[in-house]
Design an enzyme around this catalytic site. Structure first.
Site, PDB file in Angstrom:
ATOM      1  N   GLY A   1     -19.841  23.375 -39.880  1.00 16.84           N
ATOM      2  CA  GLY A   1     -21.245  23.017 -40.040  1.00 16.84           C
ATOM      3  C   GLY A   1     -22.137  24.158 -39.621  1.00 16.84           C
ATOM      4  O   GLY A   1     -21.751  25.026 -38.835  1.00 16.84           O
ATOM      5  N   ARG A   2     -23.352  24.162 -40.159  1.00 20.46           N
ATOM      6  CA  ARG A   2     -24.289  25.241 -39.843  1.00 20.46           C
ATOM      7  C   ARG A   2     -25.703  24.688 -39.875  1.00 20.46           C
ATOM      8  O   ARG A   2     -26.063  23.907 -40.761  1.00 20.46           O
ATOM      9  CB  ARG A   2     -24.135  26.381 -40.853  1.00 20.46           C
ATOM     10  CG  ARG A   2     -25.065  27.565 -40.640  1.00 20.46           C
ATOM     11  CD  ARG A   2     -24.851  28.610 -41.720  1.00 20.46           C
ATOM     12  NE  ARG A   2     -23.569  29.283 -41.562  1.00 20.46           N
ATOM     13  CZ  ARG A   2     -23.420  30.454 -40.939  1.00 20.46           C
ATOM     14  NH1 ARG A   2     -24.479  31.064 -40.425  1.00 20.46           N
ATOM     15  NH2 ARG A   2     -22.235  31.008 -40.835  1.00 20.46           N
ATOM     16  N   GLY A   3     -26.503  25.056 -38.868  1.00 19.87           N
ATOM     17  CA  GLY A   3     -27.897  24.640 -38.810  1.00 19.87           C
ATOM     18  C   GLY A   3     -28.803  25.835 -38.648  1.00 19.87           C
ATOM     19  O   GLY A   3     -28.365  26.995 -38.741  1.00 19.87           O
ATOM     20  N   ALA A   4     -30.090  25.560 -38.378  1.00 18.85           N
ATOM     21  CA  ALA A   4     -31.067  26.636 -38.280  1.00 18.85           C
ATOM     22  C   ALA A   4     -30.810  27.536 -37.083  1.00 18.85           C
ATOM     23  O   ALA A   4     -31.133  28.721 -37.112  1.00 18.85           O
ATOM     24  CB  ALA A   4     -32.475  26.046 -38.200  1.00 18.85           C
TER      25      ALA A   4
ATOM     26  N   VAL B   1     -21.315  25.346 -36.068  1.00 17.89           N
ATOM     27  CA  VAL B   1     -20.357  24.432 -35.459  1.00 17.89           C
ATOM     28  C   VAL B   1     -18.953  24.779 -35.958  1.00 17.89           C
ATOM     29  O   VAL B   1     -18.735  24.923 -37.166  1.00 17.89           O
ATOM     30  CB  VAL B   1     -20.693  22.966 -35.793  1.00 17.89           C
ATOM     31  CG1 VAL B   1     -19.726  22.030 -35.078  1.00 17.89           C
ATOM     32  CG2 VAL B   1     -22.129  22.640 -35.396  1.00 17.89           C
TER      33      VAL B   1
ATOM     34  N   LYS C   1     -20.283  23.686 -30.831  1.00 24.90           N
ATOM     35  CA  LYS C   1     -21.585  24.090 -31.368  1.00 24.90           C
ATOM     36  C   LYS C   1     -22.055  25.336 -30.625  1.00 24.90           C
ATOM     37  O   LYS C   1     -22.354  25.293 -29.435  1.00 24.90           O
ATOM     38  CB  LYS C   1     -22.594  22.953 -31.197  1.00 24.90           C
ATOM     39  CG  LYS C   1     -23.973  23.253 -31.756  1.00 24.90           C
ATOM     40  CD  LYS C   1     -24.884  22.039 -31.599  1.00 24.90           C
ATOM     41  CE  LYS C   1     -26.266  22.313 -32.151  1.00 24.90           C
ATOM     42  NZ  LYS C   1     -27.155  21.134 -32.017  1.00 24.90           N
TER      43      LYS C   1
ATOM     44  N   ASP D   1     -35.854  14.194 -34.698  1.00 24.73           N
ATOM     45  CA  ASP D   1     -35.311  14.826 -35.913  1.00 24.73           C
ATOM     46  C   ASP D   1     -34.230  13.948 -36.545  1.00 24.73           C
ATOM     47  O   ASP D   1     -33.118  14.399 -36.811  1.00 24.73           O
ATOM     48  CB  ASP D   1     -34.753  16.211 -35.578  1.00 24.73           C
ATOM     49  CG  ASP D   1     -34.602  17.095 -36.818  1.00 24.73           C
ATOM     50  OD1 ASP D   1     -35.232  16.776 -37.852  1.00 24.73           O
ATOM     51  OD2 ASP D   1     -33.860  18.090 -36.761  1.00 24.73           O
TER      52      ASP D   1
END
Length: 811
Positions: free
Chosen positions: A531-534, A538, A551, A645
């Protein structure tokens, strides 16, 4: 006489106005009666009591009372008017009424309590006929009567008791008293006084109001006689002289407590099932000297800590809590060491352990845990294993080295191992039992003491500085000394700050503190990205606690550090089945890493928006799970938490597709005395509530708005914003399209080609109406997440919602 027609017309207008319009009463009515059409509005006054009507003697009053500790919440209730101490003897069930709520006497519905928006909060159900007026008599009974001539009693408080009986009141077979949740919380508690069909008056517990069976019985009058029905009890009598008895069918009274005439003449009396489960008969002087309190004359059971027993329910106190008696035979509850209350405002509630217990095959229990020894403490149930004979030290060691043992009880020559949750906890004044509580040893992150090479470099630099100082003029030397001292002070302070930041846990918990090296090995060098966020990536990894999600926030900007601390502080203090569990963290140098349990089925976004539409029943379960998780954050944590969020990318799914709320990086914690907060805009476009953009203080209702949008996505399996060219302008914005379909009564368009959903249109409509309530532009119109769970689970009725955007648009 030409003015007579005009005067007559004015008289008729005035008469019709008085006759047809309801009268809003704001002052106390001392006549004892209330007429149809009269009303009372809950408002803050100099006194917390706002009587609507008083009994002729002045002993009782009926109206609103402002709840202690609140500024805007009221209870419709009946109380002893001349007793300064809290003396409510009847109250309208249901949630507290907000300021501006109104109670009105209606001819068809009786007493009707409505909130400021006109929604019914409570009404006097269970009667037929037309109400003429209401009356509060000197016994403390408020009754609705049909006509002044026949005085037909349609409804009264004596036949609908809450937690208290007054002298002259009876309880027939099938009647019951139900305790409050706490002293100040009037919602339904878990203790019941019931006049059973078999003729016994019993005290029982029930964990959930919806349960059909009781958990445990802890008092019984034994007034049943199966062999002779005429010798069986059928009514609890609280006589006018204050005596308490069971009346049998043969008119023989079994006295439970007798009261002398002098006591009943000189004192107010009440029989109350207290919030803690103790049934008590109390007296209070009618003419008190000073501030006198209610004095107990009789209580049952004698020892509630011991009386509640069995394999169901938590006991007198909550799970993992411990009960002892105070001087009035009332239970005093206290969490054992290293345990804290799940709800700090409810001391009689459940306790949760302050640390995460880990089973590690490679490490002995003595390396991971300590044992706290407490005398005379016991949890009689929850046994996992019983070993007999066994010595005290053997019992202690057996629990310490057994990964599945949380507590061991030693008594006599026996040892009982136990598992959480623990029920029926009791602390005696004396005894021969010893409780061994297993607690996690504190883990402190390693300190960075520097390397030998760096120390050598500093030494060489110091020698060079000395040579420079010796070869220059005195004035320059002084300047260099001052500058060097300043630099050294700065370096020392910087090192101390780094050591403190690295060595101090970010939250007061016993989460595992991992070394960066450990996590690098666990993730095989951070190679398997899931997974990838801003601000984070992860990775999948495997540690001593099993497969985990790691994370990693490795960017050194200020926002990443702030989000890391926010997520630690929030998730580190939460425990709920619909929140992702945090195993530990790494805060070593520039590395900010969180270690979560691994969710095998990915995000809700991938689940909803894939080519294969998920089944409707799975989506229903997920929606309800998310609602419960948010309700926990808003209402059940020690400090209220706004997630800020909520979106499908931040909802993870476990092996069984249970929803788990994750990503608390933007979360905002509200202190106990806060309900709103000023903060910059947080969240993701499309899910952000309107108040974020108006510089208004935000509340938990911003999460309710985001959940409403998310619920629409769960219903339709569509993103909240779609490409205009792909679906058309009228369907591009999901919120607008869904609202239009609801107004046009074309809900089938929202779940086309979904046979399971089309067969369940009643639930589809309920979910859609709930979603529209959640996205109301006015935050005060949005329900709480606790109410949302009840709406989704069909516990409460969902009314037709108004158009959600009256402030910025037209319907």
């Amino acid at each position: 006489m030409e003015y007579q027609p005009i005067l007559l017309l004015l008289f008729l207008v005035l008469f019709s106005t008085v006759l047809l319009n309801p009268v809003h009463i704001h002052a106390q009515n001392n006549s004892g009666t209330i007429l149809v059409g009269q009303s009372l509005t809950a408002a803050q006054t100099t006194s917390r009591r706002q009587p609507w009507v008083s009994s002729p003697s002045g002993d009782f009053a009926f109206g609103f009372q402002q709840l202690n500790g609140t500024d805007h919440q009221f209870m419709l209730c009946l109380w002893y008017a001349n007793v300064t101490e809290e003396s409510i003897v009847w109250y309208a069930s249901g949630p507290p009424a907000p300021e501006g709520s109104e109670v009105q006497l209606d001819a068809d519905r009786g007493l009707v309590l409505s909130d400021p928006q006109g929604r019914t909060l409570w009404k006097s159900d269970g009667f037929s006929g037309k109400v003429a007026y209401g009356i509060l008599n000197d016994t403390g009974n408020f009754a609705l009567l049909a006509t002044r001539n026949s005085s037909t009693n349609l409804w009264d408080t004596f036949r609908h008791p809450t937690d208290t009986l007054l002298p002259g009141q009876v309880m027939d077979i099938g009647s019951q008293l139900i305790s409050r949740r706490s002293e100040a919380n009037f919602s339904q508690g878990r203790f019941y006084l019931v006049m059973r069909d078999d003729g016994n008056l019993v005290l029982s517990t029930k964990s959930l109001p919806t349960n059909t069976d009781f958990d445990a019985e802890y008092y019984n009058t034994q007034t049943s006689d199966p062999s002779n029905q005429t010798n069986t009890g059928f009514k609890l009598m609280f006589s006018e002289n204050g005596s308490v008895s069971i009346l049998k069918r043969n008119n023989v009274a079994v006295e439970l407590k007798s009261v002398s005439n002098s006591i009943s003449m000189e004192n107010h009396l009440r029989l109350t099932l207290n919030f803690d489960g103790v049934l008590g008969l109390y007296q209070h002087p009618k003419n008190p000297v000073g501030n006198q309190s209610w004095i107990p004359l009789w209580t049952q059971p004698d020892n509630i800590c011991r009386a509640i027993a069995g394999n169901y329910g938590s006991g007198a106190c909550g799970y993992n809590n411990v009960c002892s008696l105070d001087t009035n035979n009332r239970p005093y509850c206290e969490c054992p060491p290293t345990y804290t209350l799940v709800d700090p405002s409810d001391k009689h509630g459940s306790c949760t352990r302050d640390f995460l217990q880990i089973c590690n095959k490679e490490t002995s229990g003595e390396d991971l845990y300590n044992i706290i020894e407490i005398a005379n403490m016991n949890w009689p149930f929850n046994d996992v294993e019983h070993i007999n004979p066994y010595s005290k030290e053997e019992c202690r060691a057996a629990c310490l080295n057994d990964c599945l043992c949380d507590v061991a009880i030693y008594g006599g020559s026996g040892c009982w191992k136990k598992r959480l949750p623990l029920s029926n906890g009791v602390k005696e004044i004396s005894g021969d039992t010893i409780a061994f509580l297993k607690v996690r040893k504190g883990i402190v992150p390693p300190k960075d003491h520097g390397t030998p090479a760096s120390l050598g470099e500093n030494k060489d630099k110091g020698f060079l500085a000395n040579k420079v100082l010796l070869g220059t003029s005195v004035s320059v030397n002084i300047l260099l000394i001052a500058a060097t001292c300043s630099v050294l002070v700065f370096i020392i302070h910087s090192r101390d700050f780094k050591k403190t930041a690295s060595a101090s846990p970010l939250v007061q918990s016993n989460l595992c503190c991992f070394l960066y090296k450990e996590l690098a090995e666990a993730t095989k060098g951070f190679t398997e990205e899931i997974g990838r966020g801003a601000s984070a990536i992860v990775y999948k990894g495997e540690t001593q606690v099993g497969i985990v999600a790691v994370k990693k926030l490795d960017r050194l900007d200020q926002n990443s550090a702030v989000e890391f601390k926010a997520e630690m502080n929030v998730i580190g203090q939460t425990h709920h089945k619909n929140l992702v569990r945090l195993h530990g963290y790494c805060n070593e140098d520039q590395h900010h890493i969180l270690v979560y349990e691994y969710m095998s089925n990915g995000t809700l976004a991938n689940f909803l928006f894939s080519d294969l539409r998920p089944c409707w029943s799975e989506r229903v379960k997920i929606a309800i799970g998310i609602a419960h998780g948010l309700a926990y954050l808003h209402d059940e944590c020690s400090t209220q938490i706004i997630h800020c969020d909520i979106k499908p990318q931040n909802i993870l799914l476990d092996d069984h597709y249970n929803a788990r709320i994750s990503d608390f990086g933007l979360a905002k914690i509200l202190m106990l005395n806060e309900s709103r907060t000023n903060t910059g805009i947080r969240g993701t476009k499309g899910y952000v509530a309107p108040e974020w953009f108006r510089n208004n203080k935000v509340t938990v209702k911003v999460d309710v708005y985001s959940f409403g949008v998310l619920l629409m996505e769960i219903i339709t399996c569509r993103r909240n914003v779609e490409d205009v060219e792909a679906c058309g302008e009228d369907k591009a914005i999901l919120v607008d399209w869904l609202t239009d379909c609801f107004n046009d009564n074309r809900l089938d368009l929202l779940v086309e080609d979904d046979a399971e959903a089309l067969d369940d249109m009643e639930k589809i409509k309920r979910f859609i109406m709930t979603a529209i309530w959640c996205i109301q532009e006015d935050p005060s119109l949005r329900p709480t997440m606790r109410m949302v769970t009840q709406m989704l689970e069909e516990i409460v009725q969902v009314h037709v919602p108004p158009y959600p955007y009256p402030l910025t648009g037209t319907n």
